[in-house]
Design a protein around this motif. Structure first.
Motif, PDB file in Angstrom:
ATOM      1  N   GLU A 120       0.843  -1.179  -0.012  1.00 40.78           N
ATOM      2  CA  GLU A 120       0.041   0.050  -0.009  1.00 40.78           C
ATOM      3  C   GLU A 120       0.891   1.275   0.184  1.00 40.78           C
ATOM      4  O   GLU A 120       0.942   2.117   0.781  1.00 40.78           O
ATOM      5  CB  GLU A 120      -1.048   0.002   1.190  1.00 40.78           C
ATOM      6  CG  GLU A 120      -2.090  -1.015   0.972  1.00 40.78           C
ATOM      7  CD  GLU A 120      -3.145  -1.052   1.896  1.00 40.78           C
ATOM      8  OE1 GLU A 120      -3.356   0.035   2.496  1.00 40.78           O
ATOM      9  OE2 GLU A 120      -3.857  -2.050   1.958  1.00 40.78           O
ATOM     10  N   ASP A 149      -0.648  -1.694  -4.642  1.00 34.75           N
ATOM     11  CA  ASP A 149      -0.987  -2.431  -3.526  1.00 34.75           C
ATOM     12  C   ASP A 149       0.261  -3.239  -3.082  1.00 34.75           C
ATOM     13  O   ASP A 149       0.187  -3.490  -1.843  1.00 34.75           O
ATOM     14  CB  ASP A 149      -1.986  -3.394  -4.197  1.00 34.75           C
ATOM     15  CG  ASP A 149      -3.501  -3.104  -4.578  1.00 34.75           C
ATOM     16  OD1 ASP A 149      -3.874  -2.056  -3.788  1.00 34.75           O
ATOM     17  OD2 ASP A 149      -3.991  -3.357  -5.608  1.00 34.75           O
ATOM     18  N   ASP A 207      -1.216  -4.882  -8.812  1.00 41.38           N
ATOM     19  CA  ASP A 207      -2.420  -4.028  -8.423  1.00 41.38           C
ATOM     20  C   ASP A 207      -3.324  -5.293  -8.460  1.00 41.38           C
ATOM     21  O   ASP A 207      -3.620  -6.136  -9.361  1.00 41.38           O
ATOM     22  CB  ASP A 207      -2.625  -3.216  -9.467  1.00 41.38           C
ATOM     23  CG  ASP A 207      -4.018  -2.295  -9.055  1.00 41.38           C
ATOM     24  OD1 ASP A 207      -4.070  -1.954  -8.001  1.00 41.38           O
ATOM     25  OD2 ASP A 207      -4.505  -2.308  -9.795  1.00 41.38           O
TER      26      ASP A 207
END
Length: 113
Positions: free
Chosen positions: A10, A27, A41
């Motif tokens: 993140e 991500d 992602d």
């Protein structure tokens, strides 16, 4: 394939591309065998049609550029993929180079204020 722990999770990044401020959250970033990293992602669905995948690859290309600028890694040491949780499929779409990405974003935003 064995387990691979992410280097980053993140990661919130901001950069300017073609005069446009862009923000995103990566991500995860995983180490690549042999050096470099892969930006991943996650998507909840299944892989889309090729034309939709090509459009969504712009997101990954921006993430790649932003991560390169943030981390200092050259873009050629960074690749990117979508992971589709519904099917367990990982897709590595082609990534435009920075000049091509800039031209594409200029074209996409032409006429916008």
């Amino acid at each position: 394939m064995g387990r691979c722990d992410p280097l980053e999770v993140e990661v919130s990044l901001e950069t300017v591309v073609a005069g446009l401020p862009v923000r995103g959250r990566i991500d995860a970033v995983f180490p690549r065998k042999g050096g470099g990293v892969t930006i991943v992602d996650w998507k909840t669905g299944a892989p889309p049609a090729p034309e939709v995948l090509a459009e969504r690859a712009i997101q990954l290309a921006v993430y790649r550029l932003a991560y390169s600028r943030w981390s200092g890694l050259p873009p050629e040491d960074i690749d990117a993929a979508f992971y589709y949780a519904a099917t367990g499929t990982t897709v590595h779409p082609p990534m435009p180079q920075e000049d091509d990405l800039v031209a594409l974003l200029v074209e996409l935003t032409a006429g916008e204020v």
